[in-house]
Design a protein around this motif. Structure first.
Motif, PDB file in Angstrom:
ATOM      1  N   GLU A  12       0.833  -1.205   0.000  1.00  0.00           N
ATOM      2  CA  GLU A  12       0.000   0.000   0.000  1.00  0.00           C
ATOM      3  C   GLU A  12       0.867   1.255   0.000  1.00  0.00           C
ATOM      4  O   GLU A  12       0.573   2.224  -0.710  1.00  0.00           O
ATOM      5  CB  GLU A  12      -0.924   0.007   1.227  1.00  0.00           C
ATOM      6  N   VAL A  13       1.942   1.224   0.769  1.00  0.00           N
ATOM      7  CA  VAL A  13       2.865   2.360   0.804  1.00  0.00           C
ATOM      8  C   VAL A  13       3.447   2.582  -0.589  1.00  0.00           C
ATOM      9  O   VAL A  13       3.508   3.714  -1.082  1.00  0.00           O
ATOM     10  CB  VAL A  13       3.987   2.130   1.845  1.00  0.00           C
ATOM     11  N   GLY A  14       3.876   1.501  -1.225  1.00  0.00           N
ATOM     12  CA  GLY A  14       4.435   1.605  -2.572  1.00  0.00           C
ATOM     13  C   GLY A  14       3.447   2.199  -3.561  1.00  0.00           C
ATOM     14  O   GLY A  14       3.825   3.040  -4.396  1.00  0.00           O
ATOM     15  N   ARG A  15       2.186   1.764  -3.484  1.00  0.00           N
ATOM     16  CA  ARG A  15       1.158   2.311  -4.398  1.00  0.00           C
ATOM     17  C   ARG A  15       0.966   3.809  -4.155  1.00  0.00           C
ATOM     18  O   ARG A  15       0.877   4.588  -5.106  1.00  0.00           O
ATOM     19  CB  ARG A  15      -0.159   1.569  -4.208  1.00  0.00           C
ATOM     20  N   ILE A  16       0.897   4.208  -2.885  1.00  0.00           N
ATOM     21  CA  ILE A  16       0.687   5.631  -2.571  1.00  0.00           C
ATOM     22  C   ILE A  16       1.860   6.464  -3.072  1.00  0.00           C
ATOM     23  O   ILE A  16       1.677   7.508  -3.709  1.00  0.00           O
ATOM     24  CB  ILE A  16       0.478   5.829  -1.053  1.00  0.00           C
ATOM     25  N   LEU A  17       3.068   6.001  -2.812  1.00  0.00           N
ATOM     26  CA  LEU A  17       4.248   6.771  -3.220  1.00  0.00           C
ATOM     27  C   LEU A  17       4.392   6.808  -4.741  1.00  0.00           C
ATOM     28  O   LEU A  17       4.878   7.803  -5.295  1.00  0.00           O
ATOM     29  CB  LEU A  17       5.500   6.209  -2.560  1.00  0.00           C
ATOM     30  N   SER A  18       3.970   5.749  -5.412  1.00  0.00           N
ATOM     31  CA  SER A  18       4.085   5.738  -6.882  1.00  0.00           C
ATOM     32  C   SER A  18       3.112   6.716  -7.537  1.00  0.00           C
ATOM     33  O   SER A  18       3.314   7.114  -8.679  1.00  0.00           O
ATOM     34  CB  SER A  18       3.857   4.328  -7.421  1.00  0.00           C
ATOM     35  N   ARG A  19       2.086   7.115  -6.822  1.00  0.00           N
ATOM     36  CA  ARG A  19       1.081   8.048  -7.363  1.00  0.00           C
ATOM     37  C   ARG A  19       1.409   9.515  -7.060  1.00  0.00           C
ATOM     38  O   ARG A  19       0.611  10.402  -7.392  1.00  0.00           O
ATOM     39  CB  ARG A  19      -0.291   7.733  -6.767  1.00  0.00           C
ATOM     40  N   LEU A  20       2.529   9.773  -6.415  1.00  0.00           N
ATOM     41  CA  LEU A  20       2.867  11.159  -6.079  1.00  0.00           C
ATOM     42  C   LEU A  20       3.064  11.981  -7.348  1.00  0.00           C
ATOM     43  O   LEU A  20       3.705  11.544  -8.305  1.00  0.00           O
ATOM     44  CB  LEU A  20       4.141  11.212  -5.231  1.00  0.00           C
ATOM     45  N   ARG A  21       2.524  13.178  -7.332  1.00  0.00           N
ATOM     46  CA  ARG A  21       2.687  14.113  -8.448  1.00  0.00           C
ATOM     47  C   ARG A  21       3.939  14.963  -8.206  1.00  0.00           C
ATOM     48  O   ARG A  21       4.497  14.968  -7.111  1.00  0.00           O
ATOM     49  CB  ARG A  21       1.456  15.004  -8.551  1.00  0.00           C
ATOM     50  N   GLN A  22       4.330  15.699  -9.204  1.00  0.00           N
ATOM     51  CA  GLN A  22       5.495  16.577  -9.090  1.00  0.00           C
ATOM     52  C   GLN A  22       5.312  17.582  -7.948  1.00  0.00           C
ATOM     53  O   GLN A  22       6.239  17.850  -7.193  1.00  0.00           O
ATOM     54  CB  GLN A  22       5.735  17.308 -10.418  1.00  0.00           C
ATOM     55  N   ALA A  23       4.112  18.121  -7.821  1.00  0.00           N
ATOM     56  CA  ALA A  23       3.843  19.098  -6.764  1.00  0.00           C
ATOM     57  C   ALA A  23       4.017  18.459  -5.379  1.00  0.00           C
ATOM     58  O   ALA A  23       4.547  19.090  -4.458  1.00  0.00           O
ATOM     59  CB  ALA A  23       2.428  19.655  -6.908  1.00  0.00           C
ATOM     60  N   ASP A  24       3.590  17.199  -5.228  1.00  0.00           N
ATOM     61  CA  ASP A  24       3.755  16.499  -3.954  1.00  0.00           C
ATOM     62  C   ASP A  24       5.241  16.317  -3.629  1.00  0.00           C
ATOM     63  O   ASP A  24       5.670  16.522  -2.495  1.00  0.00           O
ATOM     64  CB  ASP A  24       3.080  15.121  -3.992  1.00  0.00           C
ATOM     65  N   LEU A  25       6.001  15.937  -4.653  1.00  0.00           N
ATOM     66  CA  LEU A  25       7.439  15.735  -4.452  1.00  0.00           C
ATOM     67  C   LEU A  25       8.134  17.046  -4.084  1.00  0.00           C
ATOM     68  O   LEU A  25       9.046  17.060  -3.247  1.00  0.00           O
ATOM     69  CB  LEU A  25       8.064  15.125  -5.703  1.00  0.00           C
ATOM     70  N   LEU A  26       7.702  18.144  -4.696  1.00  0.00           N
ATOM     71  CA  LEU A  26       8.287  19.448  -4.366  1.00  0.00           C
ATOM     72  C   LEU A  26       7.979  19.834  -2.915  1.00  0.00           C
ATOM     73  O   LEU A  26       8.835  20.376  -2.219  1.00  0.00           O
ATOM     74  CB  LEU A  26       7.785  20.527  -5.333  1.00  0.00           C
ATOM     75  N   ARG A  27       6.757  19.547  -2.462  1.00  0.00           N
ATOM     76  CA  ARG A  27       6.400  19.830  -1.062  1.00  0.00           C
ATOM     77  C   ARG A  27       7.248  18.986  -0.108  1.00  0.00           C
ATOM     78  O   ARG A  27       7.730  19.477   0.913  1.00  0.00           O
ATOM     79  CB  ARG A  27       4.920  19.564  -0.822  1.00  0.00           C
ATOM     80  N   LEU A  28       7.423  17.707  -0.441  1.00  0.00           N
ATOM     81  CA  LEU A  28       8.252  16.833   0.406  1.00  0.00           C
ATOM     82  C   LEU A  28       9.713  17.303   0.411  1.00  0.00           C
ATOM     83  O   LEU A  28      10.375  17.274   1.450  1.00  0.00           O
ATOM     84  CB  LEU A  28       8.151  15.382  -0.068  1.00  0.00           C
TER      85      LEU A  28
END
Length: 176
Positions: A12-28
């Motif tokens: 489940e963690v892998g599925r959630i992280l694989s769906r991250l958008r560019q904006a999510d990655l920039l926030r992280l």
């Protein structure tokens, strides 16, 4: 409901992280930069990658009811804190290497020093007990249990022990 039902599976963690958008990655990445402030040898990219690695490996279980940004932020905060402590310990170890060569203390001198330190603590049984446990390298909790002290009593006796030993054996220690 079991404990396993309260956390996300690695899949489940892998599925959630694989769906991250560019904006999510920039926030992280921005969160990682915040937590990486003051890290000497590692940067925010290392911090974010380590957090993701720990989450994906299952080292850091992800509670099902915690949102992604909050969870990863706290994982990064924890890792950054751990790294700061490691860096501080390494600096202390490096400082030890800079001490000029002095003759090593032989075992008779060490036994004599320990005897003198115990004698300096004769009138303070809790402090002397803590000193003995420090020499035996027992845990704080085991020491407290053995001496019958609560957390405050232990901390107070430990501070008294340190002050007494500093006063008696190294009066100029604090002035350096």
């Amino acid at each position: 409901m079991t404990d396993q039902d309260d956390i996300l599976s690695i899949e489940e963690v892998g599925r959630i992280l694989s769906r991250l958008r560019q904006a999510d990655l920039l926030r992280l990445a921005a969160l990682a930069r915040t937590w990486a402030i003051g890290l000497d040898r590692r940067d925010s990219t290392d911090l974010l990658n380590e957090a993701l690695c720990r989450v994906l490996s299952g080292q850091r279980p992800w509670p099902i009811d915690v949102p992604l940004p909050a969870f990863l932020s706290q994982v990064m905060r924890s890792i950054a804190s751990q790294w700061r402590h490691e860096d501080a310990r390494e600096l202390l170890a490096e400082d030890c290497n800079e001490i000029p060569d002095e003759p090593a203390m032989n075992s008779a001198e060490f036994v004599d020093l320990v005897h003198n330190m115990r004698a300096a603590l004769d009138d303070d049984a809790p402090a002397q007990g803590i000193f003995d446990h420090v020499l035996q390298q027992t845990s704080r909790d085991l020491t407290r249990m053995h001496l019958g002290l609560d957390a405050t009593g232990y901390d107070t006796a430990r501070r008294r022990m340190i002050r007494t030993l500093q006063r008696k054996f190294s009066p100029d220690w604090n002035s350096k």
